[in-house]
Motif scaffolding. Structure first.
Motif, PDB file in Angstrom:
ATOM      1  N   GLY A 104       0.773  -1.228   0.000  1.00  0.00           N
ATOM      2  CA  GLY A 104       0.000   0.000   0.000  1.00  0.00           C
ATOM      3  C   GLY A 104       0.803   1.275   0.000  1.00  0.00           C
ATOM      4  N   THR A 105       2.120   1.192  -0.230  1.00  0.00           N
ATOM      5  CA  THR A 105       2.945   2.395  -0.309  1.00  0.00           C
ATOM      6  C   THR A 105       2.822   3.020  -1.695  1.00  0.00           C
ATOM      7  N   LEU A 106       2.587   4.321  -1.733  1.00  0.00           N
ATOM      8  CA  LEU A 106       2.532   5.029  -3.014  1.00  0.00           C
ATOM      9  C   LEU A 106       3.935   5.075  -3.609  1.00  0.00           C
ATOM     10  N   VAL A 107       4.106   4.468  -4.773  1.00  0.00           N
ATOM     11  CA  VAL A 107       5.434   4.414  -5.381  1.00  0.00           C
ATOM     12  C   VAL A 107       5.580   5.388  -6.543  1.00  0.00           C
ATOM     13  N   SER A 108       4.464   5.799  -7.155  1.00  0.00           N
ATOM     14  CA  SER A 108       4.565   6.750  -8.254  1.00  0.00           C
ATOM     15  C   SER A 108       3.193   7.324  -8.565  1.00  0.00           C
ATOM     16  N   THR A 109       3.201   8.548  -9.080  1.00  0.00           N
ATOM     17  CA  THR A 109       1.970   9.205  -9.514  1.00  0.00           C
ATOM     18  C   THR A 109       2.134   9.640 -10.964  1.00  0.00           C
ATOM     19  N   LEU A 110       1.164   9.288 -11.787  1.00  0.00           N
ATOM     20  CA  LEU A 110       1.116   9.734 -13.169  1.00  0.00           C
ATOM     21  C   LEU A 110       0.041  10.810 -13.248  1.00  0.00           C
ATOM     22  N   CYS A 111       0.407  12.007 -13.657  1.00  0.00           N
ATOM     23  CA  CYS A 111      -0.527  13.139 -13.667  1.00  0.00           C
ATOM     24  C   CYS A 111      -0.507  13.802 -15.041  1.00  0.00           C
ATOM     25  N   SER A 112      -1.659  13.939 -15.648  1.00  0.00           N
ATOM     26  CA  SER A 112      -1.723  14.468 -17.016  1.00  0.00           C
ATOM     27  C   SER A 112      -1.180  15.887 -17.092  1.00  0.00           C
ATOM     28  N   THR A 113      -1.481  16.739 -16.110  1.00  0.00           N
ATOM     29  CA  THR A 113      -1.014  18.123 -16.173  1.00  0.00           C
ATOM     30  C   THR A 113       0.496  18.195 -16.045  1.00  0.00           C
ATOM     31  N   GLU A 114       1.090  17.336 -15.194  1.00  0.00           N
ATOM     32  CA  GLU A 114       2.542  17.326 -15.048  1.00  0.00           C
ATOM     33  C   GLU A 114       3.241  16.739 -16.272  1.00  0.00           C
ATOM     34  N   GLU A 115       2.492  15.986 -17.079  1.00  0.00           N
ATOM     35  CA  GLU A 115       3.060  15.437 -18.314  1.00  0.00           C
ATOM     36  C   GLU A 115       2.877  16.383 -19.497  1.00  0.00           C
ATOM     37  N   GLY A 116       2.428  17.606 -19.221  1.00  0.00           N
ATOM     38  CA  GLY A 116       2.317  18.604 -20.283  1.00  0.00           C
ATOM     39  C   GLY A 116       0.971  18.658 -20.978  1.00  0.00           C
ATOM     40  N   ILE A 117      -0.029  17.912 -20.479  1.00  0.00           N
ATOM     41  CA  ILE A 117      -1.365  17.963 -21.065  1.00  0.00           C
ATOM     42  C   ILE A 117      -2.152  19.048 -20.343  1.00  0.00           C
ATOM     43  N   ALA A 118      -2.545  20.072 -21.046  1.00  0.00           N
ATOM     44  CA  ALA A 118      -3.307  21.158 -20.425  1.00  0.00           C
ATOM     45  C   ALA A 118      -4.671  20.638 -19.979  1.00  0.00           C
ATOM     46  N   PRO A 119      -5.227  21.203 -18.894  1.00  0.00           N
ATOM     47  CA  PRO A 119      -6.586  20.805 -18.479  1.00  0.00           C
ATOM     48  C   PRO A 119      -7.548  20.882 -19.655  1.00  0.00           C
ATOM     49  N   PHE A 120      -8.367  19.843 -19.830  1.00  0.00           N
ATOM     50  CA  PHE A 120      -9.194  19.728 -21.021  1.00  0.00           C
ATOM     51  C   PHE A 120     -10.658  19.545 -20.641  1.00  0.00           C
ATOM     52  N   ALA A 121     -11.533  19.797 -21.597  1.00  0.00           N
ATOM     53  CA  ALA A 121     -12.965  19.605 -21.401  1.00  0.00           C
ATOM     54  C   ALA A 121     -13.302  18.135 -21.639  1.00  0.00           C
ATOM     55  N   LEU A 122     -13.901  17.524 -20.633  1.00  0.00           N
ATOM     56  CA  LEU A 122     -14.252  16.105 -20.728  1.00  0.00           C
ATOM     57  C   LEU A 122     -15.685  15.989 -21.241  1.00  0.00           C
ATOM     58  N   ARG A 123     -15.802  15.595 -22.510  1.00  0.00           N
ATOM     59  CA  ARG A 123     -17.102  15.404 -23.146  1.00  0.00           C
ATOM     60  C   ARG A 123     -17.090  14.065 -23.884  1.00  0.00           C
ATOM     61  N   ASP A 124     -18.170  13.331 -23.767  1.00  0.00           N
ATOM     62  CA  ASP A 124     -18.288  12.051 -24.455  1.00  0.00           C
ATOM     63  C   ASP A 124     -17.134  11.120 -24.049  1.00  0.00           C
ATOM     64  N   ARG A 125     -16.464  10.502 -25.027  1.00  0.00           N
ATOM     65  CA  ARG A 125     -15.451   9.482 -24.746  1.00  0.00           C
ATOM     66  C   ARG A 125     -14.043  10.069 -24.884  1.00  0.00           C
ATOM     67  N   HIS A 126     -13.180   9.781 -23.909  1.00  0.00           N
ATOM     68  CA  HIS A 126     -11.790  10.226 -23.957  1.00  0.00           C
ATOM     69  C   HIS A 126     -10.869   9.076 -23.543  1.00  0.00           C
ATOM     70  N   GLU A 127      -9.666   9.103 -24.064  1.00  0.00           N
ATOM     71  CA  GLU A 127      -8.612   8.183 -23.624  1.00  0.00           C
ATOM     72  C   GLU A 127      -7.370   9.002 -23.293  1.00  0.00           C
ATOM     73  N   VAL A 128      -6.805   8.748 -22.121  1.00  0.00           N
ATOM     74  CA  VAL A 128      -5.541   9.374 -21.722  1.00  0.00           C
ATOM     75  C   VAL A 128      -4.514   8.257 -21.618  1.00  0.00           C
ATOM     76  N   ILE A 129      -3.402   8.419 -22.316  1.00  0.00           N
ATOM     77  CA  ILE A 129      -2.390   7.362 -22.389  1.00  0.00           C
ATOM     78  C   ILE A 129      -1.074   7.879 -21.812  1.00  0.00           C
ATOM     79  N   PHE A 130      -0.542   7.155 -20.846  1.00  0.00           N
ATOM     80  CA  PHE A 130       0.764   7.457 -20.257  1.00  0.00           C
ATOM     81  C   PHE A 130       1.774   6.439 -20.779  1.00  0.00           C
ATOM     82  N   ASP A 131       2.856   6.930 -21.362  1.00  0.00           N
ATOM     83  CA  ASP A 131       3.915   6.041 -21.845  1.00  0.00           C
ATOM     84  C   ASP A 131       4.829   5.650 -20.685  1.00  0.00           C
TER      85      ASP A 131
END
Length: 423
Positions: free
Chosen positions: A324-351
């Motif tokens: 249960g130790t937090l080992v890593s956080t993947l965050c879209s804003t920290e990966e350079g993705i600007a906050p976006f409008a969530l409408r209908d279907r979306h996919e966010v992919i972290f490499d």
């Protein structure tokens, strides 16, 4: 029995799902009155519309336990297990449907960001307001005031209305007030997850100090390492029922004994209309997999469906190890993705190139947020479980294994030889 400060007997909490009755709101009552008046004036009567019968949902059922003075008690379970409902009953925010709760002592609760704060008041004014709510005299609050401000680290913003605080500042000040104004019982929910790692460590230390002074702490967290570190005992809830009580180590081990049982099954939808359709790991050929190999390339895909539009969004995926130790956080804003409008279907992919996680079992949780408002618009705890397997790299003699820690720092190494060198 004299040192028992919380006694819970046969506790149950029922909610009604579905359409509200006509008398459940002032607006509905006024509407019914106007319709009745109109019928009286016109002499016409209209058959009432059929309403669907409400469905009963038991958030808690037949819960019994007791807590002694000075105990540090962890409350563990998946989302929907009934943890927050239990804390609200213990905090006297809501009443139980069945059973009895007896509490001896003054209770301070921190259940969500800004609990008990008035947004128009300054930080300074809210400290005194919270203290008064807890039953503290002005002299007692003044005696602790400097210590609270120093702990919260909000000196520069003390005379600013808290509605302008970030969620992190809110939590720091709220926790500082709750912990320093000497309640006999301190109740803390997962709200501390909003703070950074340094602040969380600081809070855990403060809660240990509170308990060592003879006061009682109830702590809800999905961070099993924090529960193990802080709690002397724990309670495991599942679907509103008490599964077991025991030491913190025993309960955490039971909770983590079958990670796939704790993982989400099927699709999840939040009260805000945001649905987690799926979260998957993909190999270099974009094929889904739950069995990964150390140092190979992967990606993590989060598929979302918005049943109601939500503007200015970001996606966070937290990765936890088997304890249960937090080992890593993947965050879209920290990966350079600007906050976006969530409408209908979306996919966010972290490499995830050259996966650096050492072999072991891991869990992933997904959150949807909007910057600076402190609200999780989707919380999908333990949404995915996966395992990382060892691999020989760089023609090495042995493979990295679980005994080597959590993740690999070095990508290469070398030896420099200096012959006949005198130091």
């Amino acid at each position: 029995m004299s040192n028992i400060v919380v006694q819970v007997e046969n506790l149950g909490k029922r909610y009604s799902l579905g359409e509200q009755s006509q008398s459940s709101s002032l607006k509905a009552a006024l509407g019914a009155g106007m319709r009745s008046l109109k019928r009286g004036l016109t002499g016409r009567s209209r058959r009432p519309k059929a309403t669907s019968a409400p469905e009963d949902f038991w958030a808690l059922q037949d819960i019994s336990f007791q807590i002694r003075q000075g105990d540090r008690v962890g409350i563990v379970g998946r989302n929907g297990a009934g943890k927050s409902t239990l804390l609200k009953i213990l905090s006297r925010i809501t009443e139980p449907t069945l059973g009895e709760v007896r509490i001896r002592g003054r209770v301070a609760s921190l259940l969500e960001v800004g609990t008990g704060f008035h947004p128009e008041l300054t930080g300074r004014e809210n400290i005194f307001l919270n203290g008064a709510i807890l039953g503290m005299s002005k002299a007692e609050i003044q005696r602790k005031f400097d210590e609270i401000v120093a702990f919260a680290e909000v000196e520069r913003f003390l005379d600013t209305p808290v509605k302008r605080y970030s969620s992190g500042m809110y939590v720091r000040l709220a926790f500082a007030v709750a912990a320093h104004l000497e309640p006999e019982i301190l109740i803390v929910d997962e709200v501390l997850a909003v703070g950074d790692a340094q602040f969380q460590s600081k809070c855990l230390g403060k809660m240990q100090d509170v308990a060592q002074n003879g006061r009682t702490v109830l702590f809800v967290s999905h961070n099993m390492a924090a529960v193990r570190q802080l709690c002397t005992s724990a309670i495991l809830l599942q679907k509103g029922q008490l599964v077991m009580t025991g030491t913190g180590e025993q309960v955490v081990s039971r909770y983590l004994s079958n990670p796939q049982a704790n993982a989400s099954q099927g699709r999840r939808i939040s009260p805000y209309g945001i649905e987690l359709v799926e979260i998957t790991l993909q190999d270099a050929d974009n094929l889904p997999t739950e069995s990964l190999v150390f140092d190979r390339d992967y990606s993590l895909k989060v598929s979302l469906q918005a049943h109601a539009p939500l503007m200015n969004c970001g996606v966070v995926v937290n990765l936890f190890d088997s304890v249960g130790t937090l080992v890593s956080t993947l965050c879209s804003t920290e990966e350079g993705i600007a906050p976006f409008a969530l409408r209908d279907r979306h996919e966010v992919i972290f490499d995830l190139p050259r996966l650096p996680l050492f072999p072991g079992e891991y869990r992933a949780s997904v959150y949807i947020f909007r910057p600076n408002d402190g609200i999780a618009y989707l919380e999908a705890e333990d949404a995915l479980c996966f395992e990382v397997h060892p691999a020989i790299i760089n023609d090495s003699m042995w493979a990295y294994g679980r005994q080597h820690g959590v993740f690999r720092l070095s990508q290469s190494a070398r030896v420099m030889h200096y012959e006949n060198c005198i130091y």
